[in-house]
Design a protein around this motif. Structure first.
Motif, PDB file in Angstrom:
ATOM      1  N   SER A 401      -7.882   6.104  -4.460  1.00 50.24           N
ATOM      2  CA  SER A 401      -7.376   5.634  -3.173  1.00 50.24           C
ATOM      3  C   SER A 401      -5.915   5.256  -3.286  1.00 50.24           C
ATOM      4  N   LEU A 402      -5.131   5.610  -2.282  1.00 52.09           N
ATOM      5  CA  LEU A 402      -3.763   5.120  -2.191  1.00 52.09           C
ATOM      6  C   LEU A 402      -3.798   3.656  -1.751  1.00 52.09           C
ATOM      7  N   SER A 403      -2.679   2.986  -1.853  1.00 55.05           N
ATOM      8  CA  SER A 403      -2.626   1.584  -1.447  1.00 55.05           C
ATOM      9  C   SER A 403      -2.744   1.476   0.078  1.00 55.05           C
ATOM     10  N   LEU A 404      -3.215   0.308   0.527  1.00 55.35           N
ATOM     11  CA  LEU A 404      -3.121  -0.029   1.935  1.00 55.35           C
ATOM     12  C   LEU A 404      -1.662  -0.412   2.170  1.00 55.35           C
ATOM     13  N   GLN A 405      -0.982   0.294   3.090  1.00 54.69           N
ATOM     14  CA  GLN A 405       0.473   0.189   3.167  1.00 54.69           C
ATOM     15  C   GLN A 405       0.951   0.433   4.591  1.00 54.69           C
ATOM     16  N   LEU A 406       2.234   0.173   4.765  1.00 52.04           N
ATOM     17  CA  LEU A 406       2.892   0.545   6.020  1.00 52.04           C
ATOM     18  C   LEU A 406       4.344   0.907   5.714  1.00 52.04           C
ATOM     19  N   LEU A 456      -9.403  15.850  -3.040  1.00 49.93           N
ATOM     20  CA  LEU A 456      -8.987  15.908  -1.641  1.00 49.93           C
ATOM     21  C   LEU A 456      -7.540  16.375  -1.581  1.00 49.93           C
ATOM     22  N   GLU A 457      -7.255  17.347  -0.702  1.00 50.21           N
ATOM     23  CA  GLU A 457      -5.875  17.786  -0.504  1.00 50.21           C
ATOM     24  C   GLU A 457      -5.520  17.683   0.972  1.00 50.21           C
ATOM     25  N   ILE A 458      -4.331  17.126   1.224  1.00 49.72           N
ATOM     26  CA  ILE A 458      -3.838  17.051   2.594  1.00 49.72           C
ATOM     27  C   ILE A 458      -2.384  17.507   2.628  1.00 49.72           C
ATOM     28  N   ILE A 459      -1.925  17.833   3.812  1.00 52.08           N
ATOM     29  CA  ILE A 459      -0.499  18.030   4.076  1.00 52.08           C
ATOM     30  C   ILE A 459      -0.019  16.834   4.893  1.00 52.08           C
ATOM     31  N   GLU A 460       1.076  16.226   4.428  1.00 52.98           N
ATOM     32  CA  GLU A 460       1.653  15.075   5.113  1.00 52.98           C
ATOM     33  C   GLU A 460       3.016  15.457   5.675  1.00 52.98           C
ATOM     34  N   VAL A 461       3.208  15.259   6.939  1.00 49.79           N
ATOM     35  CA  VAL A 461       4.505  15.490   7.588  1.00 49.79           C
ATOM     36  C   VAL A 461       5.091  14.126   7.952  1.00 49.79           C
ATOM     37  N   GLN A 462       6.228  13.812   7.354  1.00 50.89           N
ATOM     38  CA  GLN A 462       6.916  12.545   7.624  1.00 50.89           C
ATOM     39  C   GLN A 462       8.078  12.794   8.588  1.00 50.89           C
ATOM     40  N   SER A 463       8.310  11.836   9.483  1.00 49.64           N
ATOM     41  CA  SER A 463       9.465  11.922  10.368  1.00 49.64           C
ATOM     42  C   SER A 463      10.015  10.518  10.584  1.00 49.64           C
ATOM     43  N   GLY A 464      11.344  10.413  10.600  1.00 47.75           N
ATOM     44  CA  GLY A 464      11.951   9.105  10.797  1.00 47.75           C
ATOM     45  C   GLY A 464      13.391   9.082  10.333  1.00 47.75           C
ATOM     46  N   ASP A 465      14.017   7.904  10.454  1.00 49.15           N
ATOM     47  CA  ASP A 465      15.436   7.812  10.113  1.00 49.15           C
ATOM     48  C   ASP A 465      15.674   7.557   8.628  1.00 49.15           C
ATOM     49  N   TYR A 466      14.602   7.212   7.868  1.00 41.83           N
ATOM     50  CA  TYR A 466      14.723   7.035   6.416  1.00 41.83           C
ATOM     51  C   TYR A 466      13.390   7.400   5.790  1.00 41.83           C
ATOM     52  N   LEU A 467      13.428   8.284   4.767  1.00 43.68           N
ATOM     53  CA  LEU A 467      12.191   8.833   4.197  1.00 43.68           C
ATOM     54  C   LEU A 467      12.063   8.552   2.706  1.00 43.68           C
ATOM     55  N   GLY A 468      12.788   7.577   2.178  1.00 40.79           N
ATOM     56  CA  GLY A 468      12.752   7.272   0.751  1.00 40.79           C
ATOM     57  C   GLY A 468      11.428   6.668   0.312  1.00 40.79           C
ATOM     58  N   GLU A 469      11.116   6.837  -0.986  1.00 44.36           N
ATOM     59  CA  GLU A 469       9.867   6.309  -1.534  1.00 44.36           C
ATOM     60  C   GLU A 469       9.836   4.778  -1.553  1.00 44.36           C
ATOM     61  N   ASP A 470      10.998   4.140  -1.416  1.00 39.51           N
ATOM     62  CA  ASP A 470      11.015   2.682  -1.430  1.00 39.51           C
ATOM     63  C   ASP A 470      10.680   2.077  -0.056  1.00 39.51           C
ATOM     64  N   ASP A 471      10.459   2.916   0.943  1.00 40.15           N
ATOM     65  CA  ASP A 471      10.013   2.402   2.248  1.00 40.15           C
ATOM     66  C   ASP A 471       8.489   2.337   2.257  1.00 40.15           C
ATOM     67  N   ILE A 472       7.947   1.545   1.335  1.00 44.43           N
ATOM     68  CA  ILE A 472       6.501   1.327   1.256  1.00 44.43           C
ATOM     69  C   ILE A 472       6.268  -0.166   1.096  1.00 44.43           C
ATOM     70  N   ILE A 473       5.572  -0.770   2.041  1.00 47.58           N
ATOM     71  CA  ILE A 473       5.142  -2.160   1.920  1.00 47.58           C
ATOM     72  C   ILE A 473       3.650  -2.135   1.607  1.00 47.58           C
ATOM     73  N   ARG A 474       3.299  -2.505   0.369  1.00 49.89           N
ATOM     74  CA  ARG A 474       1.907  -2.457  -0.044  1.00 49.89           C
ATOM     75  C   ARG A 474       1.204  -3.762   0.323  1.00 49.89           C
ATOM     76  N   LEU A 475       0.079  -3.633   1.003  1.00 44.86           N
ATOM     77  CA  LEU A 475      -0.720  -4.772   1.409  1.00 44.86           C
ATOM     78  C   LEU A 475      -1.892  -4.993   0.456  1.00 44.86           C
TER      79      LEU A 475
END
Length: 481
Positions: A401-406, A456-475
């Protein structure tokens, strides 16, 4: 017959930059498989087998903190358990071995014969290699310090050398006393070593008791000993991992086993034993070394993947993602990966390390990471990106499982390609099957899990003004990140 306690110590902290672009700091060569189903780390861990009078503990692996889940995954694949010491940063091999010996003495409260080996070497004759190690262990059990030297079969300037003298007429060719250590020589000096017949390549494999090493490192490099002692004393256990205190670890001087201890033994009056290691050994320290290790076709070429060779000899060609065609070339290295291609002279392939240093100075991400980035739950790879968007392919391992995040700057759209996804999206929990999708707005908490028995394999499409890996807040995170 008295039992001899054996502890295999595998040093797995190297970055393997000389085999770039296949080997990179985030996924170095010990985690790669070059000539069979097992990686170099797995080969090292599978190399020894129980045999009387030797009694084996589980292997002890010293690895980088950043590689901890890679090591665990590779242990699971070969159904092997091991103790793991995690280094917060690279400090070379002498501190790594000192941590291992302190762990055995102070945590495990044992004093075994340590068989110390790098995680990234290759051996052609595994059975004979094991025999040499057991012979060395018998000597080490008596308190001796034992090295393994490789009889050279060619002029080689890329290795350090050990000069030896037969311990007796009866032991000529089987056991030597070490007379001297020689730095990597120039070509003519290496030729002279080969002709003299009593010079051996230094394999970097050492056999001695844990307390013997600790006494030597305290004598010759007390700074390493005392700093390591403090780091281990304040270390913590976390499941399979032992972590030295990071602040105290940072004070440990960086040094190799050879420079810190082994080469200081002779001037101090210690006797060092050396056993010859004629087993098809290679440190795989360059593309030329890998070419020598791999099988060749009738023209002397070694190849992997979708490769077409025409009127070419003695080349190494590795294709990872697409067709690589080579025509009318000799002694060439061509390594293709998803984001970088290396073309180099095989004879000068040691210079790849300098090339990587240049990439690092330019802050090129290709110097350290692949497009496929491994995580404890699986991996992701970027397949397209541009202004305000990025497309990733994501694989989640069974029951991971990935982290619960936003995210504060991006939204995400997930499409299931294969398997079944369990998704937390805001206050909802939903199951998605193949060709089904969900949209995650900016700022919404979410989690992707795989509760099935298949990947499990998925395709993820990200959109926004900043797409860096450090934009993850883990809950919440299963892996303590």
């Amino acid at each position: 017959m008295t039992n001899i306690s054996i502890q295999q110590v595998v040093l797995s902290g190297g970055s393997g930059t000389r085999l770039w672009p296949l080997s990179r700091a985030a996924y170095p060569k010990q985690f790669l498989a070059f000539d069979g189903p097992h990686t170099l780390l797995q080969q090292a861990l599978l190399r020894l087998h129980q045999r009387a009078p030797f009694v084996f503990a589980s292997p002890l692996v010293v690895a980088s903190e950043t590689h901890r889940f890679l090591v665990l995954d590779q242990l699971r694949e070969i159904k092997t358990e091991a103790d793991l010491i995690l280094e917060p940063q690279g400090k070379n091999t002498a501190p790594a071995l000192t941590l291992a010996a302190l762990y055995l003495r102070d945590v495990k409260q044992t004093d075994p014969v340590m068989i110390v080996m790098p995680a990234d070497q290759a051996v052609a004759q595994e059975n004979h290699f094991e025999e040499v190690l057991f012979n060395a262990a018998r000597l080490a059990a008596e308190g001796q310090i034992v090295l393994l030297g490789v009889p050279p079969d060619r002029v080689e300037t890329g290795y350090g050398y050990i000069q030896g003298k037969p311990r007796s007429a009866e032991q000529a060719g089987r056991a030597y006393d070490v007379l001297a250590f020689k730095e990597k020589p120039d070509f003519e000096t290496a030729r002279a070593y080969l002709e003299q017949g009593n010079f051996f390549w230094n394999s970097g494999i050492f056999i001695l008791k844990a307390t013997r090493w600790l006494a030597l490192i305290e004598q010759f490099h007390p700074e390493i000993y005392h700093a390591s002692l403090g780091a281990m004393a304040d270390g913590t256990t976390d499941g399979a991992f032992f972590r030295p205190d990071p602040v105290k670890f940072g004070r440990i001087p960086a040094e190799s086993i050879d420079y810190a201890v082994i080469e200081r033994c002779l001037p101090a009056g210690y006797t060092l034993a050396m056993l010859p290691l004629a087993v098809g050994w290679s440190d795989l320290g360059s593309w030329d070394a890998l070419w020598r290790h791999l099988p060749h076709d009738g023209d002397g070429n070694a190849q992997h993947g979708d490769v077409l060779l025409q009127r070419s000899q003695n080349c190494l060609v590795h294709a990872s993602n697409r067709l690589v065609a080579v025509s009318d070339q000799r002694d060439l290295v061509v390594i293709e990966t998803a984001d970088a291609v290396l073309v180099a002279s095989r004879a000068e392939s040691q210079a790849v390390k300098t090339l990587v240093a240049t990439l690092q100075a330019k802050e090129r991400v290709e110097s350290n990471s692949h497009t496929r980035v491994h995580r404890p739950w699986g991996w992701y790879e970027t397949i397209d990106q541009g202004p305000r968007f990025q497309v990733k392919r994501i694989m989640v391992k069974p029951h991971a499982s990935l982290s619960l995040q936003l995210h504060q700057h991006r939204a995400e759209h997930w499409v299931v390609v294969s398997g079944t996804a369990t998704v937390v999206n805001g206050e909802q929990q939903i199951a998605l099957k193949e060709n089904q999708s969900t949209y995650i707005p900016v700022g919404q908490k979410h989690r992707l899990s795989n509760q099935s028995e298949t990947p499990l394999e998925i395709i993820e499409v990200q959109s926004g003004d900043y797409l860096g890996e450090d934009d993850i807040i883990r809950l919440d995170d299963l892996y303590g990140r």
